[in-house]
Design a protein around this motif. Structure first.
Motif, PDB file in Angstrom:
ATOM      1  N   GLN A   3       0.910  -1.329  -0.003  1.00  0.00           N
ATOM      2  CA  GLN A   3      -0.072   0.074  -0.136  1.00  0.00           C
ATOM      3  C   GLN A   3       0.945   1.051  -0.180  1.00  0.00           C
ATOM      4  O   GLN A   3       0.317   2.177  -0.614  1.00  0.00           O
ATOM      5  N   PRO A   4       1.787   1.533   0.604  1.00  0.00           N
ATOM      6  CA  PRO A   4       2.663   2.637   0.831  1.00  0.00           C
ATOM      7  C   PRO A   4       3.451   2.923  -0.612  1.00  0.00           C
ATOM      8  O   PRO A   4       3.649   4.184  -0.911  1.00  0.00           O
ATOM      9  N   GLN A   5       3.331   1.915  -1.558  1.00  0.00           N
ATOM     10  CA  GLN A   5       4.278   2.282  -2.660  1.00  0.00           C
ATOM     11  C   GLN A   5       3.440   3.137  -3.561  1.00  0.00           C
ATOM     12  O   GLN A   5       3.928   3.782  -4.335  1.00  0.00           O
ATOM     13  N   PRO A   6       2.001   2.915  -3.824  1.00  0.00           N
ATOM     14  CA  PRO A   6       1.280   4.010  -4.807  1.00  0.00           C
ATOM     15  C   PRO A   6       1.476   5.415  -3.933  1.00  0.00           C
ATOM     16  O   PRO A   6       1.679   6.122  -4.760  1.00  0.00           O
ATOM     17  N   ARG A   7       1.451   5.296  -2.764  1.00  0.00           N
ATOM     18  CA  ARG A   7       1.527   6.759  -2.370  1.00  0.00           C
ATOM     19  C   ARG A   7       2.695   7.410  -2.345  1.00  0.00           C
ATOM     20  O   ARG A   7       3.126   8.661  -2.502  1.00  0.00           O
ATOM     21  N   LEU A   8       3.705   6.454  -2.185  1.00  0.00           N
ATOM     22  CA  LEU A   8       5.261   6.960  -2.207  1.00  0.00           C
ATOM     23  C   LEU A   8       5.483   7.417  -3.799  1.00  0.00           C
ATOM     24  O   LEU A   8       6.105   8.664  -3.944  1.00  0.00           O
ATOM     25  N   ALA A  10       3.138   8.431  -5.716  1.00  0.00           N
ATOM     26  CA  ALA A  10       2.112   9.790  -5.849  1.00  0.00           C
ATOM     27  C   ALA A  10       2.991  10.961  -5.241  1.00  0.00           C
ATOM     28  O   ALA A  10       2.862  12.043  -6.017  1.00  0.00           O
ATOM     29  N   ALA A  11       3.427  10.872  -4.119  1.00  0.00           N
ATOM     30  CA  ALA A  11       4.399  11.835  -3.621  1.00  0.00           C
ATOM     31  C   ALA A  11       5.535  12.283  -4.413  1.00  0.00           C
ATOM     32  O   ALA A  11       5.969  13.542  -4.330  1.00  0.00           O
TER      33      ALA A  11
END
Length: 214
Positions: A3-8, A10-11
């Motif tokens: 899950q953190p990979q798409p957020r990372l 995107a950031a």
């Protein structure tokens, strides 16, 4: 863990875009009037260490002129998209006040959508005398109908929501319902609409510029 990979990503993408925008805006102060400076002894120079992208027929630096053109297109796209979004939101909100206003707004949307887009842009820009302001206004007043239709349909759907009916039953005004309940739900639609209008506005600004120079 996935899950953190798409957020990372995107950031990271947002950070890269922010750096590009800041660099593009800051380049206008760093370049000054260099895009307009002429060097007749270096006309049509090829790319080199001194002239990164070469020079034009008047000896002006092409890399400086490219950055200046990018900055101009960026501001035209931002202003035109923002104005178009505000127009679409205002007319969509106006359409929910009464059946007559809704019919009038629908007629205006259908009329503008039926007119050839580029021809209308040219006529408005020509009527306003040309220039950057005329291009911004022409693009802004012709790009809102599609977004206004989406926002209008969303507003009519939200009007039937239970919490909106309860608010009306409690005697709240139309302005309170519109400002307190309906508009917050439209902000994501407005953001997406503005982002989609941004490249569209730049493309039509380039078309108008090409038409003016032709």
């Amino acid at each position: 863990m996935s899950q953190p990979q798409p957020r990372l990503r995107a950031a990271f993408s947002l950070g890269v875009v922010a750096l590009l925008v800041v660099g593009l805006v800051a380049s206008q102060w760093l370049l000054g009037d260099s895009p307009q400076q002429m060097q007749f002894d270096a006309r049509l120079a090829p790319p080199s260490v001194e002239h990164w992208l070469g020079t034009d027929a008047l000896g002006r630096e092409l890399w400086a002129r490219t950055l200046a053109g990018l900055a101009l297109s960026f501001w035209v796209g931002c202003l035109a998209a923002l104005l178009s979004t505000l127009i679409a939101l205002s007319l969509a909100a106006l359409a929910t006040l009464s059946a007559r206003l809704d019919a009038l707004v629908s007629l205006l949307i259908d009329t503008l959508l039926s007119v050839p887009h580029l021809i209308l842009l040219m006529l408005i820009a020509f009527a306003l005398g040309g220039g950057t302001q005329a291009v911004i206004i022409a693009v802004a007043v012709t790009h809102w109908p599609s977004l206004a239709r989406v926002l209008r349909a969303e507003l009519w759907q939200l009007r039937q929501a239970p919490y909106v009916r309860i608010s009306r039953a409690l005697g709240k005004s139309r302005w309170f319902v519109l400002h307190g309940h309906l508009l917050p739900h439209l902000l994501p639609h407005c953001l997406v609409g503005a982002l989609l209008l941004f490249p569209h506005a730049i493309l039509h600004e380039a078309a108008l510029t090409f038409w003016a120079l032709a």
